[in-house]
Design a protein around this motif. Structure first.
Motif: not given
Lengths: 267, 267
Positions: B205-221, B187-197
């Motif tokens: 055997n895999a445990l998925f961790v969640g922690e889906s996030s939306l990040i601002h173009p200035l790198g803040k969560t 997000a920060l190095e490109n100044h874009v919004f980034v959303a992950m689901a």
């Protein structure tokens, strides 16, 4: 295990006062030598200060000028390699340069800042190479301050074999949250150690934030300094780079032909 | 102000049980519609699960097959655009694909995962393009899971004008600390919004961790989910991308000629 002891000189800089700054450099080299450091890393433009623009002609020196020659002697005397930022003049052109000096006091090479920040573009010529230096302990690359905000430089250094990237910082308030994100990302996405020495204190109207750091190739912070002057000496095992690389294999899984195709269309 | 409301479907996936997963997708679309979402983002390979290798031939479908056609109808019915990961088959080749469906229920395009992870290389063909899609609200790019660990994809999307990058995740324990570093850096190095689901829960055997996030173009969560199922609907103002870009001007200050020169020597 190939151990390197690295000193991070998180020190104040006296703007346009080269004599005072060289005195501090020598003190720091002596101190680092007493603490068994192999290398000491200084911030960006440390002999001159960052906001010396009107004095640049008096402060800049050739690589083999008086100041670097003197510092080479102290490197040899204390058996400490030195990475130092200074304004370099060559053929009437100015560069924002980092010199790498061996423990034997010899100049191994230089890195000239590739991404110039704001007003720097009016003063300096940008660098045109990303050299990697083979030291007895491993392969080292150098970046200067704003360079860390671009993923491209660290990536090129890693592709060229760098295991450890040294960053000369002059990062100021309120940009300090960015520093942490970038240092961790550059280390993790390339599986290299990253060390940054940043300035502290006021220079002109800028407040430098310190927070000099050493980051492991798996993205973990090994050490993070405060906002005050510090000179930590930190040990790393350079072989941990290879261990980290085995894990996610970024360099092997890159797709450079695709990047080149996509990038050329749009730049 | 151009507002987009994005729903992050941080949901469990039933391995190799397409019928059950499609039922969940429809439930989530309905729920997102009730909450006024413009788009809903699902994790990687959500119709099939991630570890469906022995069942891949039964689970994969063409883009215009029964499953995506059905989901298009629900997108239209609830006026919610959908970004969904599924195993795609085309001309007897398999791809790890994300489809982008409009609020009107039409297929806008697809992204096929470029960086395949470990065993995926034995199953899927890698994608060969980084498309950017022009939506009424702004320009959007897509990445899939392991892609975020490479700075190159997000950079290319930003160069092509993306203001918002949507990431379909399947990130598992113990890799969750990496996710945070990478999302913020992209997000920060490109100044874009980034959303992950991201997925949650156990698959094989895999445990998925969640922690889906939306990040601002200035790198803040802006938002970070827990490790449980969640369906937050988050508002962003896409114009903040341009404001962020004015600040450090990365895209303008890149030096692609130098990168190409250095990179070609070593790949």
């Amino acid at each position: 295990m190939r151990q390197i002891n690295v000193a991070l000189a998180q020190v104040k800089c006296s703007l346009s006062n080269k004599e005072e700054n060289v005195r501090r450099i020598i003190e720091c080299i002596e101190s680092a030598g007493r603490k068994q450091a192999d290398y000491i890393l200084f911030p960006e433009l440390y002999t001159s200060g960052s906001f010396m623009h009107e004095n640049i002609v008096h402060l800049a020196e050739p690589l083999k000028g008086k100041t670097i020659t003197e510092i080479c002697k102290y490197a040899q005397k204390h058996n400490v390699g030195v990475v130092l930022g200074f304004p370099e003049i060559e053929n009437a052109k100015l560069f924002n340069t980092a010199v790498l000096i061996s423990k034997q006091g010899e100049i191994i090479g230089t890195y000239r800042k590739i991404h110039l920040f704001e007003i720097e573009k009016n003063i300096f010529e940008p660098g045109v190479d990303c050299p990697v230096f083979k030291l007895p302990e491993g392969k080292v690359g150098i970046m200067i301050s704003y360079d860390i905000e671009f993923p491209e430089v660290a990536r090129i250094l890693a592709i060229k074999g760098a295991q450890f990237i040294l960053v000369l910082g002059a990062n100021k308030f309120p940009s300090h949250p960015y520093q942490d994100v970038y240092l961790k990302a550059r280390a993790l996405e390339n599986h290299v150690f990253v060390a940054m020495a940043n300035k502290v204190g006021l220079e002109s109207n800028a407040l430098f934030v310190g927070e000099s750091s050493l980051i492991h190739p798996l993205g973990k912070t090994i050490h993070k300094c405060s906002n005050n002057e510090e000179l930590p000496v930190l040990s790393i095992n350079i072989e941990e780079t290879d261990i980290a690389r085995g894990n996610l294999d970024y360099l092997k899984n890159r797709r450079p032909t695709l990047y080149a195709k996509e990038d050329n269309h749009y730049t």
